[in-house]
Scaffold this active site. Structure first.
Site, short mmCIF file in Angstrom:
data_model
loop_
_atom_site.label_atom_id
_atom_site.label_comp_id
_atom_site.label_asym_id
_atom_site.label_seq_id
_atom_site.Cartn_x
_atom_site.Cartn_y
_atom_site.Cartn_z
N SER A 135 -31.23 -23.57 87.04
CA SER A 135 -32.43 -22.93 87.57
C SER A 135 -32.60 -23.24 89.05
CB SER A 135 -33.66 -23.43 86.81
OG SER A 135 -34.86 -22.99 87.42
N TYR B 218 -33.68 -16.30 92.93
CA TYR B 218 -34.72 -15.34 93.28
C TYR B 218 -34.40 -14.80 94.68
CZ TYR B 218 -37.47 -17.67 89.62
OH TYR B 218 -37.91 -18.20 88.44
N THR C 82 -33.19 -13.37 88.75
CA THR C 82 -34.39 -13.11 87.95
C THR C 82 -35.20 -12.01 88.62
OG1 THR C 82 -34.46 -15.34 87.07
CG2 THR C 82 -36.53 -14.14 87.10
N LYS D 110 -31.46 -10.64 85.32
CA LYS D 110 -32.16 -11.27 84.19
C LYS D 110 -33.62 -10.85 84.19
CE LYS D 110 -33.38 -15.89 82.43
NZ LYS D 110 -34.85 -15.78 82.55
N HIS E 215 -38.49 -13.67 80.21
CA HIS E 215 -38.77 -14.95 80.87
C HIS E 215 -39.36 -15.96 79.89
CE1 HIS E 215 -38.95 -16.41 85.16
NE2 HIS E 215 -39.52 -17.43 84.54
#
Length: 370
Positions: free
Chosen positions: A109, A133, A159, A237, A261
């Site tokens: 992450s 991101y 994401t 995603k 999410h």
């Protein structure tokens, strides 16, 4: 590690929640608003029914597959989740080691408590992807992309469902904070992020992160820009509809993760297993499609694969494994799912995860039409 014999993922969850402090357990468990989608992610798997075929030779079952050309021992991988050192001192390192031991993929992450560099040093030979991101300051995105390339990550998991954080009543209620001894390690060496979170009066850095990091103006054009600055495959995603799957393909993505999410963004959306068939139908094999959200049993994995997912990713179960037993706990979680998947395939008359027959799974609403 508990002395109890834990036999399924639900038991690991119960054990973990008894171990974790309230701050950590609430954060890991929480979903958006009334948590309708959080429960649907799990419960909707039960609404799909298996149609087994009898008297087939299931003495040999093949679980191996590939994702983006990389071979893995089973179609079960570990999804990106934040702040894993709240569950165990080694956090992401232990999780990645377990994935490596099971010969599968681990996704780091952006909001990790272990940096991309640290992970590459401790688990250099693992198959690892980097969750990303597109930020307000595109230079930060470029820096993170470069780090992922330098430190041996094999793909970027972009994401796309987080223009800002969703509302999680549980986090608000307990005034969630990342513990003071932990840091968002991927922001090391990015002065604007380091100083901003250090000066955040709430102590966690999350409010500053949300307000300054996420960019609500991001569009599919920015995804095409991301593709232009890296040779790494880009996985989108957070796709839940056929329309967005088509837009993602037009933007050049290499794969799609059907995801909401972990039900932590917009409450009331479809569960991922319900959304999966529409996305698969729209994609028509042009890119690989994966799923995360709600997977707790081997039969869940089989159902997702039967509906068109090439692999599934698990988030919370890996955190619970970490809390209970560190690396071994996560290895146990993956081993349980692998064994359950193999058994489900044998009892369904299936022998290869890449060659599942059509009609193996139907929604319960279709049963009266057979």
């Amino acid at each position: 590690m508990s002395s109890k014999q834990l036999v399924c993922l639900n038991e690991y969850e119960k054990e973990a929640l008894a171990i974790l402090d309230r701050n950590s357990s609430s954060y890991y468990q929480s979903g958006a608003n009334d948590e309708q989608t959080l429960h649907d992610n799990i419960n909707d798997f039960k609404r799909f029914r298996l149609r087994p075929r009898m008297l087939t030779d299931v003495s040999e079952v093949r679980l191996e597959t590939t994702i983006l050309g990389e071979r893995i021992s089973m179609p079960i991988c570990i999804a990106p989740t934040a702040s894993q050192r709240m569950a165990h001192p080694l956090g992401e390192i232990a999780n990645a080691r377990a994935a490596e031991a099971m010969n599968t993929c681990f996704v780091l992450s952006t909001i990790a408590t272990t940096s991309a560099r640290e992970l590459s040093e401790h688990v250099p030979n693992s198959l690892r992807w980097y969750q990303l991101y597109i930020t307000r300051d595109r230079a930060i995105t470029q820096k993170m992309v470069k780090r992922a390339e330098v430190y041996g990550f094999k793909a970027l998991v972009l994401t796309v469902d987080t223009p800002t954080f969703g509302t999680r009543y549980s986090d608000t209620r307990i005034k969630f904070k990342v513990p003071q001894h932990l840091r968002m390690a991927n922001f090391d060496g990015i002065p604007s992020m380091e100083s901003g979170m250090a000066n955040n009066s709430g102590g966690s850095g999350l409010n500053f992160f949300s307000d300054t990091f996420f960019d609500p103006s991001v569009t599919w054009k920015d995804v095409a820009w991301l593709k232009s600055i890296t040779a790494l495959p880009v996985v989108a995603k957070g796709i839940l509809t056929g329309e967005d799957a088509e837009r993602a393909i037009e933007a050049g993505v290499d794969a799609i993760i059907v995801s909401n999410h972990g039900a932590r963004q917009l409450d009331g959306v479809f569960s991922t297993i319900i959304a999966l068939p529409e996305v698969v139908a729209q994609v028509r094999g042009r890119v690989e499609v994966y799923l995360d959200g709600g997977v707790r049993k081997g039969t869940d994995v089989l159902k997702a694969l039967s509906l068109g997912a090439r692999a599934v990713f698990i988030g919370r179960p890996a955190l619970y494994g970490l809390a209970v037993g560190g690396e071994q706990g996560v290895t146990d979680i993956l081993s349980i799912l692998k064994k359950e998947l193999k058994l489900a395939m044998q009892l369904s008359g299936e022998t290869d995860v890449q060659k599942l027959r059509k009609g193996l799974v139907i929604h319960e609403s279709m049963m009266t039409r057979l």
